[in-house]
Design an enzyme around this catalytic site. Structure first.
Site: not given
Length: 340
Positions: A129, A153
């Site tokens: 990501s 995250y």
């Protein structure tokens, strides 16, 4: 593409998720022999609603179960692996960091170790990501930007990314990594995300809620573009071993604030509602966007959809979804309507 994928044993983790549902559909249409890892039964998933689930082999279990991964890869003689399974919600990661670390980090090494022990596996695409880069002063992110996640995250994606690189460099695993922005598109059932949450609020006649101050800038990437990018990278990985251990950004290379994106959705749906700006967000990166120059040059990649076309297709998907009674159809306000 159809020749490459025809009858190819392909293992997809995270197949009931947003990108996974569209990816599996594209793989099946290309003729691949798809085996899909499913942990939870999600009845409104695009994978089920589209009927694609009936055309694939389903393995029930958790990506952290290395023994299960080894059994599936060996029993179905898997050739290509595309790893999407993850806990993808920033707010959940802030509340439950351990479960996020387990899914995103331990799940990645369990799968890669199973692949290392499975001689039939020839290509592995791991979905990282843009959050793996963390908060950087120099933008856009390039693949040379250090991986410096600081919040739960972001750290989970930095770690999974580095573990993937370690397997490629240390063991010669045929791994390549994708780093994409914020996916959007039909089939996203995480209603606290900006696109589905805003659309649902509009359908219900509620003001869409923005948890941040609305100025956060993100790199939004349409889900069907993501599915196509994963497939292209697997094909290129098979043709060119030199890209093993390489990471590639995929992006439309545009910068959009959360406020502007939500307003585009309001305009697309012809809604007069005004945004409800809460300014409550924490532990989130303020400004992100990616350079996709490497993917263009090394892979010959280009996005298939502009954001206006992607949003049009997305709004059409949710309009049909709610008309058919999805998520219980349009109804009065509920307490879970906040979006990013």
């Amino acid at each position: 593409m159809s020749t490459f994928w025809r009858d190819r044993p392909t293992f997809v983790t995270g197949g009931t998720g947003l990108v996974g549902s569209w990816l599996v559909k594209s793989l099946v249409e290309a003729g691949a022999d798809v085996v899909c890892l499913v942990r939870d039964w999600v009845p409104e998933s695009q994978l089920l609603r589209s009927g694609t689930m009936e055309r694939v082999t389903v393995v029930r279990g958790d990506v952290c179960d290395q023994a299960l991964m080894e059994r599936a890869l060996g029993e179905y003689e898997i050739d290509t692996v595309i790893h999407l399974a993850a806990q993808t919600i920033v707010g959940i990661a802030n509340r439950n960091p351990v479960s996020t670390f387990e899914a995103n980090i331990a799940g990645t090494w369990a799968l890669l170790e199973a692949c290392r022990r499975s001689p039939s596996v020839k290509q592995i695409v791991v979905a990282s990501s843009d959050k793996a880069y963390g908060d950087q002063e120099v933008l856009p992110y390039s693949e040379d930007t250090p991986l410096e996640g600081r919040h739960p995250y972001d750290v989970s994606k930095s770690c999974a990314d580095l573990i993937s690189l370690a397997y490629a460099k240390s063991f010669g695993s045929p791994v390549a990594i994708t780093r994409c922005g914020n996916f959007y598109g039909g089939g996203d059932l995480n209603w606290n995300r900006i696109v589905p949450g805003t659309i649902r609020s509009i359908v219900r006649g509620q003001r869409p809620v923005i948890r941040s101050d609305g100025t956060f800038i993100r790199d939004y990437f349409y889900v069907e573009d993501g599915a196509a990018a994963y497939m292209l990278l697997a094909e290129r990985l098979a043709a060119d071993p030199s890209i093993r251990g390489e990471a590639f950004n995929f992006s439309n290379e545009i910068q959009i604030t959360v406020r502007d994106l939500a307003q585009q959705i309001l305009d697309a749906m012809g809604s007069p509602l005004e945004l409800d700006i809460r300014n409550e967000a924490s532990n989130e990166i303020k400004h992100q966007y990616l350079s996709a120059a490497k993917a263009r040059e090394r892979l010959g990649w280009a996005p298939l959809f502009r954001i206006d076309e992607g949003l049009r297709r997305t709004v059409a998907w949710y309009t049909e979804f709610f008309e058919r009674g999805g998520a219980d159809g349009p109804r009065e306000a509920r307490t879970d309507r906040a979006v990013v």
